[in-house]
Design a protein around this motif. Structure first.
Motif, PDB file in Angstrom:
ATOM      1  N   HIS A 108       0.746  -1.282  -0.034  1.00 26.86           N
ATOM      2  CA  HIS A 108      -0.034  -0.011  -0.031  1.00 26.86           C
ATOM      3  C   HIS A 108       0.672   1.327  -0.035  1.00 26.86           C
ATOM      4  CE1 HIS A 108      -3.461  -2.545   1.792  1.00 26.86           C
ATOM      5  NE2 HIS A 108      -3.738  -2.552   0.638  1.00 26.86           N
ATOM      6  N   ARG A 109       1.572   1.412  -1.134  1.00 25.86           N
ATOM      7  CA  ARG A 109       2.369   2.540  -1.337  1.00 25.86           C
ATOM      8  C   ARG A 109       2.018   3.108  -2.563  1.00 25.86           C
ATOM      9  NH1 ARG A 109       6.932  -0.654  -1.396  1.00 25.86           N
ATOM     10  NH2 ARG A 109       7.260   0.052  -3.495  1.00 25.86           N
ATOM     11  N   VAL A 110       2.161   4.583  -2.863  1.00 22.30           N
ATOM     12  CA  VAL A 110       1.559   5.102  -3.838  1.00 22.30           C
ATOM     13  C   VAL A 110       2.137   4.742  -5.259  1.00 22.30           C
ATOM     14  CG1 VAL A 110       1.419   7.357  -5.190  1.00 22.30           C
ATOM     15  CG2 VAL A 110       0.850   7.375  -2.654  1.00 22.30           C
ATOM     16  N   ASP A 111       3.585   4.619  -5.061  1.00 23.06           N
ATOM     17  CA  ASP A 111       4.273   3.977  -6.426  1.00 23.06           C
ATOM     18  C   ASP A 111       3.729   2.528  -6.826  1.00 23.06           C
ATOM     19  OD1 ASP A 111       5.580   2.922  -4.129  1.00 23.06           O
ATOM     20  OD2 ASP A 111       7.401   2.644  -5.335  1.00 23.06           O
ATOM     21  N   ALA A 112       3.643   1.756  -6.030  1.00 24.62           N
ATOM     22  CA  ALA A 112       3.102   0.280  -6.447  1.00 24.62           C
ATOM     23  C   ALA A 112       1.700   0.234  -6.607  1.00 24.62           C
ATOM     24  CB  ALA A 112       3.219  -0.621  -4.712  1.00 24.62           C
ATOM     25  N   LEU A 113       0.891   1.061  -5.879  1.00 22.31           N
ATOM     26  CA  LEU A 113      -0.434   1.205  -6.361  1.00 22.31           C
ATOM     27  C   LEU A 113      -0.579   1.740  -7.791  1.00 22.31           C
ATOM     28  CD1 LEU A 113      -2.116   2.398  -2.950  1.00 22.31           C
ATOM     29  CD2 LEU A 113      -2.059   0.254  -3.940  1.00 22.31           C
ATOM     30  N   LEU A 114       0.145   2.824  -8.040  1.00 22.22           N
ATOM     31  CA  LEU A 114       0.093   3.146  -9.563  1.00 22.22           C
ATOM     32  C   LEU A 114       0.274   2.204 -10.505  1.00 22.22           C
ATOM     33  CD1 LEU A 114       1.797   6.866  -8.957  1.00 22.22           C
ATOM     34  CD2 LEU A 114      -0.773   6.379  -9.576  1.00 22.22           C
ATOM     35  N   GLU A 115       1.554   1.508 -10.115  1.00 21.21           N
ATOM     36  CA  GLU A 115       1.779   0.372 -11.253  1.00 21.21           C
ATOM     37  C   GLU A 115       0.726  -0.632 -11.109  1.00 21.21           C
ATOM     38  OE1 GLU A 115       3.796  -1.944 -13.663  1.00 21.21           O
ATOM     39  OE2 GLU A 115       4.250   0.055 -13.000  1.00 21.21           O
ATOM     40  N   MET A 116       0.128  -1.069 -10.150  1.00 20.01           N
ATOM     41  CA  MET A 116      -0.975  -2.019  -9.991  1.00 20.01           C
ATOM     42  C   MET A 116      -2.198  -1.604 -10.918  1.00 20.01           C
ATOM     43  SD  MET A 116      -2.994  -4.021  -6.963  1.00 20.01           S
ATOM     44  CE  MET A 116      -3.449  -2.239  -6.234  1.00 20.01           C
ATOM     45  N   GLY A 117      -2.525  -0.163 -10.787  1.00 19.78           N
ATOM     46  CA  GLY A 117      -3.679   0.304 -11.501  1.00 19.78           C
ATOM     47  C   GLY A 117      -3.495   0.789 -13.079  1.00 19.78           C
ATOM     48  N   SER A 118      -2.158   0.269 -13.481  1.00 11.77           N
ATOM     49  CA  SER A 118      -1.950   0.671 -14.978  1.00 11.77           C
ATOM     50  C   SER A 118      -1.572  -0.878 -15.615  1.00 11.77           C
ATOM     51  CB  SER A 118      -0.804   1.405 -15.130  1.00 11.77           C
ATOM     52  OG  SER A 118       0.506   0.757 -14.501  1.00 11.77           O
ATOM     53  N   ALA A 119      -1.356  -2.018 -14.886  1.00 11.67           N
ATOM     54  CA  ALA A 119      -0.951  -3.246 -15.509  1.00 11.67           C
ATOM     55  C   ALA A 119      -2.011  -4.245 -15.596  1.00 11.67           C
ATOM     56  CB  ALA A 119       0.208  -3.458 -14.884  1.00 11.67           C
ATOM     57  N   TRP A 120      -3.076  -3.952 -14.871  1.00 13.02           N
ATOM     58  CA  TRP A 120      -4.275  -4.726 -15.145  1.00 13.02           C
ATOM     59  C   TRP A 120      -5.123  -4.890 -16.438  1.00 13.02           C
ATOM     60  CZ3 TRP A 120      -8.788  -2.508 -15.783  1.00 13.02           C
ATOM     61  CH2 TRP A 120      -8.717  -1.119 -15.361  1.00 13.02           C
ATOM     62  N   LEU A 121      -5.105  -3.818 -16.913  1.00 14.07           N
ATOM     63  CA  LEU A 121      -6.511  -3.615 -17.706  1.00 14.07           C
ATOM     64  C   LEU A 121      -6.545  -4.736 -18.794  1.00 14.07           C
ATOM     65  CD1 LEU A 121      -8.443  -1.730 -18.480  1.00 14.07           C
ATOM     66  CD2 LEU A 121      -6.974  -0.389 -20.401  1.00 14.07           C
ATOM     67  N   ALA A 129     -12.151  -4.162  -9.218  1.00 10.88           N
ATOM     68  CA  ALA A 129     -12.390  -4.269  -7.785  1.00 10.88           C
ATOM     69  C   ALA A 129     -11.348  -3.990  -6.991  1.00 10.88           C
ATOM     70  CB  ALA A 129     -12.871  -5.802  -7.598  1.00 10.88           C
ATOM     71  N   CYS A 130     -10.907  -2.694  -7.040  1.00  6.12           N
ATOM     72  CA  CYS A 130      -9.583  -2.257  -6.375  1.00  6.12           C
ATOM     73  C   CYS A 130     -10.045  -0.834  -5.838  1.00  6.12           C
ATOM     74  CB  CYS A 130      -8.482  -2.496  -7.032  1.00  6.12           C
ATOM     75  SG  CYS A 130      -7.006  -1.968  -6.119  1.00  6.12           S
ATOM     76  N   THR A 131      -9.886  -0.414  -4.589  1.00  6.71           N
ATOM     77  CA  THR A 131     -10.053   0.927  -4.440  1.00  6.71           C
ATOM     78  C   THR A 131      -8.882   1.753  -4.417  1.00  6.71           C
ATOM     79  OG1 THR A 131     -11.406  -0.111  -2.497  1.00  6.71           O
ATOM     80  CG2 THR A 131     -11.467   2.194  -2.698  1.00  6.71           C
ATOM     81  N   SER A 132      -7.915   1.373  -3.784  1.00 11.07           N
ATOM     82  CA  SER A 132      -6.533   2.055  -3.648  1.00 11.07           C
ATOM     83  C   SER A 132      -6.021   2.115  -5.118  1.00 11.07           C
ATOM     84  CB  SER A 132      -5.504   1.471  -2.758  1.00 11.07           C
ATOM     85  OG  SER A 132      -5.257   0.003  -3.053  1.00 11.07           O
ATOM     86  N   GLY A 133      -6.251   1.099  -6.048  1.00 14.39           N
ATOM     87  CA  GLY A 133      -5.573   1.071  -7.526  1.00 14.39           C
ATOM     88  C   GLY A 133      -6.305   2.000  -8.349  1.00 14.39           C
ATOM     89  N   SER A 134      -7.279   2.834  -7.879  1.00 13.33           N
ATOM     90  CA  SER A 134      -8.209   3.696  -8.630  1.00 13.33           C
ATOM     91  C   SER A 134      -7.991   4.956  -8.078  1.00 13.33           C
ATOM     92  CB  SER A 134      -9.465   3.155  -9.000  1.00 13.33           C
ATOM     93  OG  SER A 134     -10.185   2.896  -7.835  1.00 13.33           O
ATOM     94  N   PHE A 135      -8.307   5.311  -6.815  1.00 14.67           N
ATOM     95  CA  PHE A 135      -8.549   6.587  -6.124  1.00 14.67           C
ATOM     96  C   PHE A 135      -7.001   7.244  -6.010  1.00 14.67           C
ATOM     97  CE2 PHE A 135      -8.247   4.461  -2.110  1.00 14.67           C
ATOM     98  CZ  PHE A 135      -6.972   4.797  -1.484  1.00 14.67           C
TER      99      PHE A 135
END
Length: 242
Positions: free
Chosen positions: A42-55, A73-79
Motif C-alpha cells: 500500500h504505497r503510492v508507487d506500487a498502487l500506481l503500477e498495479m492500477g496501470s498493469a491490470w487492464l 475491484a480495487c479501491t486504492s488502485g483507482s483513487f
C-alpha cells in the motif's frame, strides 16, 4: 440471468464474492477474474503500477463469459490516480471491455449518494498518506469527510487475514458522531459476512469495498436487488435522508 464481471487484484478476500452471489439470488452470476497485483504494498508507487498493469488481463475472459458490466475491484488502485485519472481508467476499461465499467472508488461515491449521506467517516487499513488520498477522491465528488483513521497496514495479504474481531475494532475506532455512514475502503478486507453486525454495532450504514463493488456492477447492469443481509445499501429505501 445478469452476469457481473470483476477484475480483482491478487488473492485476499475474493471469497466475499461467491458469498455475496448467494445472497443476491439465483438469477445473478458473479464472475471474478484475478489480475496481477505486482508488488503487494500500500504505497503510492506500487498502487500506481498495479492500477496501470491490470487492464488487458482478464477483460477478454469476462467478455467471453457474457458479463453485462465490469468493475475494477480495487479501491486504492483507482483513487490513487485522483478523480480525473480514475475516470480515465474507467473510460479505458469500458472501451476495452465493450461494456459499462466502473471501479470500487466510484462505487463508494455512488453508494454514498444512494444512501443520501452527506458526511462520512473513513476507516482505512492503509497507511495514512494513502488513506488521505481516498478522502481527497471523495471530497472531489462532493462528499464531506469528517474523519479519517488509518491502520498503517502495508500489504493486502495481511489485511486478508483479519477476522470479525479486527473488523469490528476498526469500525469502532473509525466511527465519528457526525458521520452518517462509515466507509471501509479495502477489497482485501473480508466484510460480506459481517455487514449487519457492523451496522447494528454503529447504528448507521456501513459501506465496505466488496459490498459496494458488487452493488456498482448491479447499478451498471440496471438491476436493483433487495438483500438486507448486505446492509442498508441493499435495502429498497435509503435509511439516511438528504
Amino acid at each position: 440471468m445478469t452476469a457481473l464481471g470483476f477484475l480483482y487484484p491478487g488473492h485476499s478476500a475474493e471469497d466475499d464474492y461467491p458469498r455475496i452471489e448467494q445472497l443476491l439470488g439465483s438469477d445473478i452470476r458473479v464472475d471474478l477474474v484475478h489480475t496481477d497485483i505486482g508488488e503487494d504494498a500500500h504505497r503510492v508507487d506500487a498502487l500506481l503500477e498495479m492500477g496501470s498493469a491490470w487492464l488487458a488481463a482478464g477483460v477478454q475472459e469476462l467478455r467471453h463469459a457474457g458479463a453485462d458490466a465490469v468493475v475494477w475491484a480495487c479501491t486504492s488502485g483507482s483513487f490513487v490516480y485522483g478523480r480525473d485519472g480514475a475516470q480515465e481508467q474507467v473510460r479505458a476499461l469500458a472501451q476495452t471491455a465493450g461494456m459499462p465499467a466502473s471501479s470500487t472508488s466510484f462505487a463508494f461515491a455512488h453508494a454514498v449518494q444512494e444512501l443520501g449521506a452527506r458526511r462520512v467517516a473513513i476507516g482505512a487499513t492503509y497507511p495514512d498518506d494513502v488513506a488521505q488520498l481516498f478522502a481527497e477522491f471523495l471530497r472531489a465528488d462532493g462528499v464531506e469527510v469528517v474523519s479519517v483513521k488509518s491502520s498503517g497496514i502495508i500489504t493486502a495479504a495481511e489485511v486478508g487475514t483479519w477476522g470479525e474481531a479486527e473488523l469490528l475494532a476498526l469500525a469502532r475506532h473509525s466511527d465519528h458522531p457526525d458521520a452518517e455512514a462509515l466507509l471501509l475502503p479495502d477489497t482485501a478486507l473480508h466484510t460480506a459476512a459481517h455487514i449487519p453486525t457492523l451496522e447494528k454495532e454503529l447504528g448507521k450504514p456501513v459501506l465496505t469495498a466488496n459490498q459496494v463493488t458488487v452493488w456498482e456492477a448491479l447499478r451498471l447492469a440496471d438491476r436493483r436487488v433487495n438483500a438486507p443481509e448486505l446492509g442498508a445499501l441493499f435495502t429498497r429505501e435509503p435509511i439516511v435522508q438528504a
